[in-house]
Design a protein around this motif. Structure first.
Motif, PDB file in Angstrom:
ATOM      1  N   ILE A 164       9.534  -2.987  -8.062  1.00  0.00           N
ATOM      2  CA  ILE A 164       8.744  -2.829  -6.830  1.00  0.00           C
ATOM      3  C   ILE A 164       8.313  -4.216  -6.374  1.00  0.00           C
ATOM      4  CG2 ILE A 164       6.553  -1.955  -5.905  1.00  0.00           C
ATOM      5  CD1 ILE A 164       6.876   0.417  -7.883  1.00  0.00           C
ATOM      6  N   LEU A 165       8.356  -4.444  -5.060  1.00  0.00           N
ATOM      7  CA  LEU A 165       8.053  -5.761  -4.516  1.00  0.00           C
ATOM      8  C   LEU A 165       6.986  -5.687  -3.435  1.00  0.00           C
ATOM      9  CD1 LEU A 165       8.733  -8.805  -4.305  1.00  0.00           C
ATOM     10  CD2 LEU A 165      10.535  -8.203  -2.682  1.00  0.00           C
ATOM     11  N   PHE A 166       5.959  -6.555  -3.567  1.00  0.00           N
ATOM     12  CA  PHE A 166       4.951  -6.776  -2.532  1.00  0.00           C
ATOM     13  C   PHE A 166       5.144  -8.211  -2.055  1.00  0.00           C
ATOM     14  CE2 PHE A 166       3.197  -3.700  -5.488  1.00  0.00           C
ATOM     15  CZ  PHE A 166       2.673  -2.711  -4.675  1.00  0.00           C
ATOM     16  N   THR A 167       5.483  -8.396  -0.788  1.00  0.00           N
ATOM     17  CA  THR A 167       5.809  -9.729  -0.294  1.00  0.00           C
ATOM     18  C   THR A 167       5.270  -9.922   1.120  1.00  0.00           C
ATOM     19  OG1 THR A 167       7.626 -11.329  -0.050  1.00  0.00           O
ATOM     20  CG2 THR A 167       8.060  -9.062   0.673  1.00  0.00           C
ATOM     21  N   GLY A 168       5.392 -11.138   1.626  1.00  0.00           N
ATOM     22  CA  GLY A 168       4.968 -11.430   2.988  1.00  0.00           C
ATOM     23  C   GLY A 168       6.122 -11.323   3.961  1.00  0.00           C
ATOM     24  N   SER A 169       5.808 -11.122   5.220  1.00  0.00           N
ATOM     25  CA  SER A 169       6.862 -11.052   6.235  1.00  0.00           C
ATOM     26  C   SER A 169       7.500 -12.419   6.470  1.00  0.00           C
ATOM     27  CB  SER A 169       6.312 -10.494   7.553  1.00  0.00           C
ATOM     28  OG  SER A 169       5.210 -11.252   8.010  1.00  0.00           O
ATOM     29  N   LEU A 170       6.840 -13.476   5.976  1.00  0.00           N
ATOM     30  CA  LEU A 170       7.440 -14.806   5.931  1.00  0.00           C
ATOM     31  C   LEU A 170       7.271 -15.347   4.514  1.00  0.00           C
ATOM     32  CD1 LEU A 170       6.185 -16.461   9.264  1.00  0.00           C
ATOM     33  CD2 LEU A 170       8.484 -15.603   8.763  1.00  0.00           C
ATOM     34  N   PRO A 171       8.259 -16.083   4.002  1.00  0.00           N
ATOM     35  CA  PRO A 171       8.163 -16.629   2.645  1.00  0.00           C
ATOM     36  C   PRO A 171       7.280 -17.875   2.598  1.00  0.00           C
ATOM     37  CG  PRO A 171      10.243 -17.277   3.629  1.00  0.00           C
ATOM     38  CD  PRO A 171       9.570 -16.364   4.625  1.00  0.00           C
ATOM     39  N   VAL A 172       5.996 -17.676   2.907  1.00  0.00           N
ATOM     40  CA  VAL A 172       5.032 -18.773   2.979  1.00  0.00           C
ATOM     41  C   VAL A 172       3.828 -18.410   2.116  1.00  0.00           C
ATOM     42  CG1 VAL A 172       3.506 -20.096   4.493  1.00  0.00           C
ATOM     43  CG2 VAL A 172       5.766 -19.375   5.318  1.00  0.00           C
ATOM     44  N   ARG A 173       3.416 -19.294   1.253  1.00  0.00           N
ATOM     45  CA  ARG A 173       2.234 -19.038   0.418  1.00  0.00           C
ATOM     46  C   ARG A 173       1.018 -18.733   1.284  1.00  0.00           C
ATOM     47  NH1 ARG A 173       2.567 -24.007  -4.011  1.00  0.00           N
ATOM     48  NH2 ARG A 173       4.208 -23.104  -5.324  1.00  0.00           N
ATOM     49  N   GLY A 174       0.289 -17.679   0.918  1.00  0.00           N
ATOM     50  CA  GLY A 174      -0.908 -17.308   1.661  1.00  0.00           C
ATOM     51  C   GLY A 174      -0.631 -16.564   2.945  1.00  0.00           C
ATOM     52  N   HIS A 175       0.612 -16.112   3.137  1.00  0.00           N
ATOM     53  CA  HIS A 175       0.945 -15.399   4.380  1.00  0.00           C
ATOM     54  C   HIS A 175       0.126 -14.115   4.506  1.00  0.00           C
ATOM     55  CE1 HIS A 175       3.378 -14.330   7.828  1.00  0.00           C
ATOM     56  NE2 HIS A 175       3.601 -13.139   7.306  1.00  0.00           N
ATOM     57  N   TRP A 176      -0.160 -13.465   3.364  1.00  0.00           N
ATOM     58  CA  TRP A 176      -1.027 -12.283   3.359  1.00  0.00           C
ATOM     59  C   TRP A 176      -2.062 -12.468   2.254  1.00  0.00           C
ATOM     60  CZ3 TRP A 176      -0.458  -8.102  -0.449  1.00  0.00           C
ATOM     61  CH2 TRP A 176       0.476  -8.391  -1.432  1.00  0.00           C
ATOM     62  N   ARG A 177      -2.983 -11.521   2.124  1.00  0.00           N
ATOM     63  CA  ARG A 177      -4.122 -11.737   1.227  1.00  0.00           C
ATOM     64  C   ARG A 177      -3.843 -11.415  -0.230  1.00  0.00           C
ATOM     65  NH1 ARG A 177      -9.225  -9.135   4.600  1.00  0.00           N
ATOM     66  NH2 ARG A 177      -8.903 -10.280   6.544  1.00  0.00           N
ATOM     67  N   GLY A 178      -2.883 -10.541  -0.487  1.00  0.00           N
ATOM     68  CA  GLY A 178      -2.627 -10.122  -1.852  1.00  0.00           C
ATOM     69  C   GLY A 178      -3.194  -8.739  -2.126  1.00  0.00           C
ATOM     70  N   LEU A 179      -3.016  -8.244  -3.363  1.00  0.00           N
ATOM     71  CA  LEU A 179      -3.545  -6.938  -3.773  1.00  0.00           C
ATOM     72  C   LEU A 179      -4.965  -7.105  -4.290  1.00  0.00           C
ATOM     73  CD1 LEU A 179      -0.639  -5.938  -3.464  1.00  0.00           C
ATOM     74  CD2 LEU A 179      -0.897  -4.712  -5.627  1.00  0.00           C
ATOM     75  N   LEU A 180      -5.860  -6.214  -3.856  1.00  0.00           N
ATOM     76  CA  LEU A 180      -7.260  -6.274  -4.262  1.00  0.00           C
ATOM     77  C   LEU A 180      -7.681  -4.946  -4.871  1.00  0.00           C
ATOM     78  CD1 LEU A 180     -10.079  -7.591  -4.341  1.00  0.00           C
ATOM     79  CD2 LEU A 180     -10.432  -6.744  -2.003  1.00  0.00           C
ATOM     80  N   PHE A 181      -8.233  -5.004  -6.077  1.00  0.00           N
ATOM     81  CA  PHE A 181      -8.803  -3.833  -6.741  1.00  0.00           C
ATOM     82  C   PHE A 181     -10.287  -4.081  -6.917  1.00  0.00           C
ATOM     83  CE2 PHE A 181      -4.369  -3.823  -7.791  1.00  0.00           C
ATOM     84  CZ  PHE A 181      -4.010  -2.483  -7.838  1.00  0.00           C
ATOM     85  N   ASN A 182     -11.109  -3.099  -6.516  1.00  0.00           N
ATOM     86  CA  ASN A 182     -12.553  -3.287  -6.523  1.00  0.00           C
ATOM     87  C   ASN A 182     -13.261  -2.042  -7.055  1.00  0.00           C
ATOM     88  OD1 ASN A 182     -15.063  -4.732  -5.673  1.00  0.00           O
ATOM     89  ND2 ASN A 182     -15.226  -2.998  -4.273  1.00  0.00           N
ATOM     90  N   LEU A 183     -14.061  -2.204  -8.108  1.00  0.00           N
ATOM     91  CA  LEU A 183     -14.908  -1.122  -8.631  1.00  0.00           C
ATOM     92  C   LEU A 183     -14.108   0.128  -8.993  1.00  0.00           C
ATOM     93  CD1 LEU A 183     -17.869  -1.382  -6.081  1.00  0.00           C
ATOM     94  CD2 LEU A 183     -17.822  -2.269  -8.397  1.00  0.00           C
ATOM     95  N   ASN A 184     -12.912  -0.052  -9.529  1.00  0.00           N
ATOM     96  CA  ASN A 184     -12.072   1.108  -9.823  1.00  0.00           C
ATOM     97  C   ASN A 184     -12.576   1.857 -11.055  1.00  0.00           C
ATOM     98  OD1 ASN A 184     -10.140  -1.296  -8.810  1.00  0.00           O
ATOM     99  ND2 ASN A 184      -9.577   0.651  -7.895  1.00  0.00           N
ATOM    100  N   THR A 185     -12.762   3.148 -10.915  1.00  0.00           N
ATOM    101  CA  THR A 185     -13.217   3.964 -12.034  1.00  0.00           C
ATOM    102  C   THR A 185     -12.050   4.577 -12.802  1.00  0.00           C
ATOM    103  OG1 THR A 185     -13.434   5.876 -10.557  1.00  0.00           O
ATOM    104  CG2 THR A 185     -15.397   4.521 -10.894  1.00  0.00           C
ATOM    105  N   VAL A 186     -10.863   4.602 -12.185  1.00  0.00           N
ATOM    106  CA  VAL A 186      -9.662   5.124 -12.832  1.00  0.00           C
ATOM    107  C   VAL A 186      -8.646   3.989 -12.915  1.00  0.00           C
ATOM    108  CG1 VAL A 186      -7.840   6.865 -12.745  1.00  0.00           C
ATOM    109  CG2 VAL A 186     -10.119   7.407 -11.859  1.00  0.00           C
ATOM    110  N   VAL A 187      -7.938   3.903 -14.038  1.00  0.00           N
ATOM    111  CA  VAL A 187      -6.987   2.813 -14.236  1.00  0.00           C
ATOM    112  C   VAL A 187      -5.805   2.942 -13.280  1.00  0.00           C
ATOM    113  CG1 VAL A 187      -5.424   1.698 -15.863  1.00  0.00           C
ATOM    114  CG2 VAL A 187      -7.627   2.574 -16.665  1.00  0.00           C
ATOM    115  N   SER A 188      -5.517   1.849 -12.550  1.00  0.00           N
ATOM    116  CA  SER A 188      -4.294   1.755 -11.764  1.00  0.00           C
ATOM    117  C   SER A 188      -3.234   1.065 -12.613  1.00  0.00           C
ATOM    118  CB  SER A 188      -4.534   0.965 -10.476  1.00  0.00           C
ATOM    119  OG  SER A 188      -5.306   1.708  -9.554  1.00  0.00           O
TER     120      SER A 188
END
Length: 302
Positions: free
Chosen positions: A105-129
Motif C-alpha cells: 500500500i502506498l501513501f504519496t504526494g501528487s508531486l514527488p517533492v518532500r513536504g508536498h502533503w502533511r503525512g499520516l496523523l494518529f491522535n488519541l486512538n483508543t483502538v490499535v490501527s
C-alpha cells in the motif's frame, strides 16, 4: 459537444499527471519515478465503515471521518495526496492498511517533492490501527509544523496506538516518525526509515525502547534517534540501532531501570545530564570490549 469532450479529456489528463510516483516502491527503498492513471477521487466525507478498493485514489481534500469509523485498505491501494492534505485518524477511528510484499500500500504526494502533503496523523486512538507493508513518502510538511513527519502519533496521556511493520517512511521534509511519550507501538519491526530531511525518528523518552534492531534508520539528513522529554518511569531497553541516540534535555531515571545494550552511543547536548535517583531507579550498561557503551557530547570539547 466537442467543447465538452475537450474539457473532459483535459480533466483526465490533469488528474493522471497529478498522480505522481504511485507505482509499488522498489526493493531498495528508493524512489520509483513511474506513474499511473488515477481518476478516482477519495471520499471527502466518510460516515460509516469504509473499504478502499485496490487501485489509485486521488485525495483532493482532507477527508472528514465520523466517530468510530474503521477504514480498511485493500492490498495494492495507492492514495495520492494533493498539497497540504492529510489523513487523520482520531479517537475511536481505526485504519487497517495491510498490504503484502507483492502488493504493498502506498501513501504519496501528487508531486514527488518532500513536504508536498502533511503525512499520516494518529491522535488519541483508543483502538490499535495497523500499517503493514505500507510506504509513506513526500509528506511531513514543515511550513506550519516544525515537528512534521510522514507518520505522526500525537495526543495527551492517552497517546495514539499504531502497529507498524514491514513498512517504509521516506522523503519527508521533516522526520520519518514522530511520537509522544504516551504513544503505543504494539508492533514495530522490519521497517525502513530513510531519505528524510531531518531524523528517522523523533520520540519522547518513554517511547524510545519500542524501536527494534531489525529496522533501518540510515540515509537521512541526521542519522540519529532524537530523544525528547526527561522522566523515564517504566523499564526500557535501548538497543544498538546503528545510529546514536541524541538527548537534547536531561534524562531522569527515577522509578525504572534503563538498560543500554552493547554498542549504544548516547550524544548529549550542552549542559545535559543523566541522573539516577531513588531506590527503584537504575542504569545498566551492557557494553563489551569490542562494543562499549559510549556517552559523548555534541561537540568534542572538554
Amino acid at each position: 459537444m466537442l467543447r465538452s469532450h475537450a474539457l473532459f479529456t483535459a480533466a483526465l489528463t490533469f488528474v493522471a499527471l497529478g498522480c505522481g510516483p504511485i507505482n509499488p516502491p522498489p526493493a531498495d527503498g528508493g524512489t520509483d519515478a513511474g506513474t499511473d492513471v488515477c481518476i478516482r477521487a477519495f471520499p471527502e466525507k466518510i460516515d460509516t465503515n469504509y473499504t478502499v478498493a485496490k487501485g489509485c485514489w486521488l485525495v483532493l481534500k482532507t477527508p472528514v471521518i465520523a466517530t468510530g469509523v474503521t477504514i480498511v485498505m485493500e492490498p495494492g491501494v495507492k492514495l495520492v495526496f494533493s498539497p497540504d492534505t492529510t489523513l487523520r485518524i482520531d479517537g475511536t477511528q481505526v485504519l487497517e492498511a495491510v498490504g503484502t510484499e507483492q502488493d504493498p500500500i502506498l501513501f504519496t504526494g501528487s508531486l514527488p517533492v518532500r513536504g508536498h502533503w502533511r503525512g499520516l496523523l494518529f491522535n488519541l486512538n483508543t483502538v490499535v490501527s495497523r500499517l503493514d507493508y505500507v510506504t509513506i513518502e513526500y509528506g511531513g510538511n514543515t511550513t506550519a509544523d516544525a515537528d512534521a513527519a510522514n507518520l505522526k502519533l500525537t495526543g495527551d496521556s492517552r497517546g495514539a496506538r499504531v502497529s507498524l511493520s514491514h513498512s517504509t517512511l521516506r522523503e519527508s521534509a521533516g522526520h520519518g516518525l514522530w511520537a509522544t511519550g504516551a504513544a503505543e507501538l504494539p508492533t514495530f519491526t522490519v521497517n525502513v526509515i530513510t531519505k528524510n530531511a531531518l531524523t528517522p525518528v523523533n520520540l519522547d523518552v518513554k517511547a524510545v525502547g519500542r524501536l527494534d534492531t531489525a529496522s533501518t534508520y540510515t540515509g537521512n539528513g541526521k542519522d540519529e534517534i532524537l530523544v525528547r522529554g526527561s522522566d523515564l518511569t517504566a523499564a526500557a531497553t535501548w538497543e544498538n540501532l546503528g545510529v546514536p541516540y541524541h538527548l537534547k534535555s536531561d534524562l531522569h531515571v527515577a522509578t525504572a531501570t534503563l538498560t543500554l545494550k552493547a554498542g549504544v552511543k548516547l550524544v548529549l547536548g550542552p549542559e545535559v545530564a543523566i541522573t539516577v535517583s531513588s531506590d527503584t531507579g537504575a542504569l545498566v550498561t551492557e557494553g563489551t570490549a569490542a562494543n562499549p557503551v559510549v556517552f559523548t557530547g555534541e561537540t568534542q570539547t572538554r
